[in-house]
Design an enzyme around this catalytic site. Structure first.
Site, short mmCIF file in Angstrom:
data_model
loop_
_atom_site.label_atom_id
_atom_site.label_comp_id
_atom_site.label_asym_id
_atom_site.label_seq_id
_atom_site.Cartn_x
_atom_site.Cartn_y
_atom_site.Cartn_z
N LYS A 197 -100.04 32.48 31.61
CA LYS A 197 -100.90 33.16 30.21
C LYS A 197 -100.03 31.89 29.54
O LYS A 197 -98.46 32.85 28.77
CB LYS A 197 -100.77 34.14 30.12
CG LYS A 197 -101.92 34.12 28.81
CD LYS A 197 -102.22 35.40 27.96
CE LYS A 197 -101.24 35.56 26.55
NZ LYS A 197 -101.39 34.12 25.90
N GLU A 219 -88.20 39.25 28.07
CA GLU A 219 -87.00 39.14 28.08
C GLU A 219 -87.56 39.29 26.15
O GLU A 219 -88.80 38.67 26.05
CB GLU A 219 -86.65 37.54 28.39
CG GLU A 219 -85.90 38.12 29.66
CD GLU A 219 -85.78 36.46 30.36
OE1 GLU A 219 -84.67 35.61 29.30
OE2 GLU A 219 -85.57 36.34 31.44
N CYS A 260 -84.97 32.77 21.03
CA CYS A 260 -83.85 33.97 21.01
C CYS A 260 -82.71 34.45 20.75
O CYS A 260 -82.08 35.12 20.23
CB CYS A 260 -85.08 34.65 21.38
SG CYS A 260 -84.54 33.64 23.10
N GLU A 269 -85.05 41.27 13.98
CA GLU A 269 -85.39 39.82 13.67
C GLU A 269 -85.87 38.82 13.22
O GLU A 269 -87.70 39.35 12.89
CB GLU A 269 -85.70 39.57 15.18
CG GLU A 269 -85.78 38.02 15.77
CD GLU A 269 -85.95 38.07 16.80
OE1 GLU A 269 -84.80 37.70 18.27
OE2 GLU A 269 -87.05 38.96 17.41
#
Ligand SMILES: Cc1cc2nc3c(=O)[nH]c(=O)nc-3n(C[C@H](O)[C@H](O)[C@H](O)COP(=O)(O)OP(=O)(O)OC[C@H]3O[C@@H](n4cnc5c(N)ncnc54)[C@H](O)[C@@H]3O)c2cc1C
Length: 1009
Positions: free
Chosen positions: A677, A758, A792, A888
């Site tokens: 996906k 992750e 990231c 973040e």
């Protein structure tokens, strides 16, 4: 008539005789410098340490710092007795009275630098130039400087060049030509210019942009030079800048204004393989222009850099690898220049008597008068050769760098390296006392002999063969080379691919379940974030029924796929890698449109996908065979692996091909079947991966492509009893939900679900007080703002020691203001749009939070008005408890945190929920060791950007709230997709045990096909 070789020998011998009349050791300055050189030549490792120490010294502020660095650099030195002799008073006094030894060392290094730097400023340099004038030696002056990191610095530089020009022409008004012949070809005032000092954003992929910025900076200088009768030379720097420099030269000097001006020159580097083609092209250009120009022929000053850089990137090395090849080419180009004397004036920039004698002999052979070309040598080097050439009646010019010690450090270190190089002429003649006959040998002859194996090939350890994936066990692993966008053919391929992809806008992609193409009623549109009214493509959207079908198909296909030999599965991945390589530009171009990636980042993403395929194939070949656990007589125990079952791969949009392909390939090669996906924002790229796997021959049901909403089909499949493994990369919020949800055992579930998770980061970079700011600034900007900060691994907290803070901020803010923001379709753009409107709004909200919490130090002004462009933004005065320092943001927003010392820096860096990447800029060996041990991050980067992990080289992934501790692209990554199993058999029969047990068995496959 004598042969050319004997003419060369005769001239060479004459130069040596003259040189020997005034004997001078290579390292004429006694004391510190001489000892440094001697030690360096004796011990390569010590040389590295010594030069590193010399490099950091000027930036150290106090004596205490100097002494501390000294001890750190040389604590481990094998030859410590020699080191302390060399540092003499410095090291001995250091322990007792640091305030004495620091200044002594600094003074020593300054004195050493003076040997190579002709003056601190334009006034200072005049003293040197006058002395040289008395010796009949001319000059070309070069301005030393720090690497420019922003446009304020380049403006200052351009102004300094103008000042220098004014000063020189004023002071030398009544100077006349030393030879008094053909003086019109050789103006007295000669300025050497480095184009990299005039524009901080040169991107080799975008020569047009570079020229558009450089030409306006140069024109005032050229006009002034023409008016005062001076000469301007373009120096040549690294290979990445070569084509731009050539293009700029030709462009500017073809303009009406400068077309008839003969006093312009450029450099040709003979160590480059394409130098002959470039020189021929230049000569043709000069002929068509109809006005003379000049070429300084050199061998090239960046040999180590070019070889290392091309190896790192897997590129063909642009320079020759054997010294005699460069020497031979220098002679070939010498001929070419002299044969075209009617249009080009030659300057031979060499200290090598063979190269010089060859130019002299060949000029005589052609009848070119010695007043019509010149020899150029560097200030502070080869003094006796200069004198000899003057005595022989040749025209000699000295290259004189001007500037302060700190900005001139890289120049100084280059000279030190050159003087101690094993391959260099100066060392051979003036230090190793190699006999003249040997030094004058024809380099072609040396090459010829080497090919016949009589001489060992030089630098034979360097393997520059084209990197093709080799995935057999034991073979060295080579990453897929990145595309070198400095090459015009690659720029053109990318432009063509972008044009082609535009034509494909609006394409439609179906779901793929069990090999069937499935269209649903709902179509999802994927837009170009640079221009959201452009629809890159439409994708069929799955709902729960399609998700159910996909799980059923994957489950059904599993039994067969798990028993397909691992070799076949590895070959599938290798075929995928080949197709990715074949379609590389097309896929990169698609990424530019679908997710707004700049060219090189898009290319890097495809290269990484290729790497994942070849790397995991290679790892699987090692893991696939059952392996003996211990050698015990009478019993065989083999450990091997089974796949887990059905894997659900949920991937993000920020590395739309690499991360998706990496997780899918790992799952497939280990024998799991997969439902992939992709992110809704990069669904077209996901569909391309499905297409590629199908072309490579993946069986129906083994890989299924399901596009849909994470909250609907994603959630359904995470909870599904028939899904055994979930590989997820994405946000913390979703990751934690998956982690928790997968922990619940559902009715009928066979396995405990394995989650590979992750998530994000709040990555910090610490800048130490002795950091090399040229590098720290450029790399921080790149880490924070490259691909809009949407990695990231991106930098979001810059932690600066207070000692350095003001200097860092001054350069950082300027550098941020110089970064190119725009549509990534343009080659040189660094910051493009963020992915979608939701991200755009969220990041703008964070900027408002930042404004309320801290000080807005910088925000870009000119960003495109349409599209999701966020201006790069920097906050200062940030405290570690503020939201912008903790949460973040995933956009081009950088928080700068000032700290007292390294203790506090580490505390701040580690004081977050995340532990993904972390960086450190420092030249203190002890501090570097400390960071290696203490920084909490899955990937710690020292003195380089904190983004850009390479498969196999930097296994990637974090811990704490950044992830479950897995390492994509690492040796043990595949184990996450496998169940380990051990089979033990008693093989003794009535005490009879086989003598030998094989280390590996064939695969345990049941039933065998
Ligand atoms: C006046 C002047 C101006 C200069 N301007 C420039 C400039 O604009 N740009 C620039 O790049 N350089 C420039 N240089 C530097 C110059 O390139 C080096 O100083 C010079 O190459 C040293 O060469 P040499 O002929 O004096 O000595 P040599 O000892 O004969 O040659 C050393 C050179 O050989 C080459 N070499 C070393 N090892 C190998 C190997 N294994 N395989 C292949 N080649 C090898 C390298 O180029 C090395 O510098 C300039 C030099 C001078 C004198």
């Amino acid at each position: 008539m004598r042969s050319l070789q004997s003419e060369i020998e005769q001239r060479g011998q004459r130069i040596f005789e003259l040189v020997d009349k005034h004997p001078e050791p290579l390292f004429s300055k006694a004391g510190f410098y001489q000892r440094l050189m001697m030690l360096s030549m004796r011990d390569e490792q010590l040389k590295q340490q010594l030069f590193r120490f010399v490099d950091v010294l000027p930036s150290l502020r106090t004596s205490g710092e100097i002494v501390q660095h000294l001890q750190e650099y040389f604590a481990e030195a094998r030859d410590s007795q020699k080191v302390s002799e060399f540092l003499g008073a410095g090291v001995r006094l250091a322990r007792v009275v640091p305030w004495i030894s620091g200044p002594i060392l600094r003074w020593n290094v300054s004195e050493m630098a003076r040997q190579f730097i002709a003056g601190r400023n334009p006034d200072d340099v005049m003293r040197t130039l006058r002395k040289r004038r008395a010796q009949k030696i001319g000059f070309t002056v070069d301005l030393l400087g720090e690497a420019v990191v922003n446009e304020t610095e380049t403006d200052e530089y351009a102004a300094r060049y103008l000042d220098l020009l004014e000063g020189l022409s004023r002071e030398t008004k009544d100077w006349t030509d030393p030879l008094g012949k053909n003086s019109a070809l050789f103006p007295v005032v000669n300025l050497s210019v480095k184009i990299s000092a005039l524009y901080s954003q040169i991107n080799p992929a975008d020569p047009a942009d570079a020229i558009a910025h450089l030409a306006p900076k140069l024109r005032p200088l050229l006009r002034r030079a023409r008016n005062v009768g001076a000469f301007i030379n373009f120096d040549m720097e690294s290979y990445a800048h070569k084509n731009i420099t050539l293009e700029l030269f030709k462009t500017v000097f073809t303009e009406e204004e400068f077309k008839n001006w003969p006093h312009a020159g450029i450099v040709t580097q003979a160590y480059l393989r394409d130098s002959e083609a470039d020189l021929r092209d230049l000569i043709e250009w000069g002929r068509a222009r109809g006005t003379r120009f000049a070429v300084r022929l050199v061998k090239g000053a960046y040999w180590d850099y070019e070889t290392a850089k091309s190896r790192q990137n897997g590129w063909d090395c642009p320079v020759y690898l054997q010294k005699p090849e460069s020497d031979t080419n220098f002679e070939t180009l010498t001929r070419l220049l002299l044969e075209n004397e009617s249009v080009v004036t030659s300057a031979f920039g060499s200290h090598n008597v063979r190269s010089i004698a060859h130019a002299q002999a060949f000029a005589d052979e052609l009848g070119v008068d010695r007043s019509r070309f010149e020899f150029q040598l560097l200030y502070g080097m080869a003094g006796p050769i200069k004198r000899a050439l003057v005595d022989m009646g040749y025209r000699v010019r000295e290259y004189c760098p001007v500037g302060e010690l700190l900005p001139g450090m890289s120049y100084l270190v280059r000279r030190l390296l050159e003087n101690t190089s094993n391959e260099g002429f100066l060392r051979a003649k003036f230090s190793d006392n190699v006999p003249a006959a040997e030094l004058l040998r024809n380099p072609r002859e040396i090459l010829h002999r080497s090919r016949n194996g009589v001489l060992p090939p030089l630098n034979s350890t360097i393997n520059m063969t084209k990197n093709t994936p080799k995935t057999q066990p034991g073979a060295p692993y080579d990453n897929a080379p990145l595309t070198n966008f400095a090459l015009p053919e690659n720029q053109e391929k990318m432009r063509a691919a972008l044009r082609e992809q535009r034509k494909q806008f609006g394409r439609k992609v179906p779901l793929t379940i069990n090999g069937e193409k499935i269209w649903t009623d709902k179509m999802f549109s994927s837009v170009n974030p640079s221009q959201p009214d452009q629809i890159v493509g439409y994708a069929a959207e799955a709902d729960i029924p399609e998700a159910e079908r996909a799980v059923t198909a994957a489950r059904a296909a599993f039994e067969k796929w798990r028993r397909t030999s691992f070799e076949q599965r590895c070959e599938l991945l290798e075929r995928v890698a080949e197709i990715l390589e074949r379609r590389r530009f097309e896929l990169s171009a698609l990424e530019v449109f679908e997710v707004g990636k700049p060219w090189s980042q898009a290319d890097g993403d495809i290269a990484e996908a290729i790497d994942f395929c070849t790397f995991y194939a290679r790892r699987m070949r090692l893991l696939g065979r059952p392996r003996l656990t211990q050698n015990v007589p009478g019993e065989e125990s083999y450990q091997h692996y089974w796949p887990r079952g059905v894997a659900l791969v949920i991937a993000p949009w920020n590395f739309p091909m690499a991360i998706l392909c990496g997780m899918v390939s790992a799952a497939l090669v280990t024998g799991n079947t997969v439902i992939m996906k992709p992110s809704e924002q990069s669904v077209i790229i996901g569909a391309m991966l499905m297409e590629i796997y199908e072309e490579a021959g993946v069986p129906p049901g083994v890989l299924n492509f399901l596009n849909g909403k994470g909250s609907v089909i994603g959630a359904h499949m995470v909870d599904h009893k028939d899904v055994d493994l979930i590989a997820f990369t994405g946000s913390r919020e979703v990751g934690l939900w998956i982690w928790e949800s997968a922990g619940k055992t559902r009715e009928g579930q066979r396995e405990l679900k394995r989650v590979i998770c992750e998530m994000g980061g709040k990555n910090a970079m610490i800048v130490d007080s002795d950091a090399d700011l040229d590098e720290a600034i450029v790399d921080s900007i790149y880490s924070a703002f490259g691909f809009q900060g949407q990695k990231c691994s991106a930098l979001s907290r810059l932690i600066v020691l207070e000692e350095n803070h003001d200097r860092v901020m001054e350069r950082l803010l300027g550098a941020a203001a110089s970064v190119r923001v725009g549509n990534p379709e343009e080659a040189g753009v660094v910051v493009g749009p963020v992915i979608d409107e939701a991200a755009y709004r969220r990041i703008l909200d964070y900027i408002e939070v930042g404004k309320s919490e801290a000080t807005l130090a910088y925000q870009a002004k000119d960003v495109p008005p349409h599209g999701y462009f966020i201006p790069p933004t920097i906050f200062t005065g940030v405290k570690s408890n503020m939201r912008i320092a903790r949460e973040e943001i995933f956009g081009p927003v950088l928080s700068v945190i000032k700290v007292r010392d390294l203790d506090e820096a580490i505390e701040v860096a580690n004081g977050t929920d995340y532990a993904l990447t972390g960086g450190f800029f420092s030249r203190s060996p002890a501090n570097i060791e400390r960071i290696k041990a203490q920084l909490e991050a899955g990937n710690v980067y020292i003195n380089r950007p904190c983004t850009g992990a390479i498969v196999g080289r930097h296994p990637f992934g974090g811990f704490k709230m950044s992830g479950s501790g897995t390492k994509a692209g690492g040796e043990d990554y595949l184990l996450n997709f496998l169940i380990p199993r051990v089979v033990t058999e008693n093989v003794t029969r009535h005490g009879l045990a086989p003598e030998k047990t094989p280390e590996y068995r064939e695969e345990f496959l049941w039933p065998k096909k």
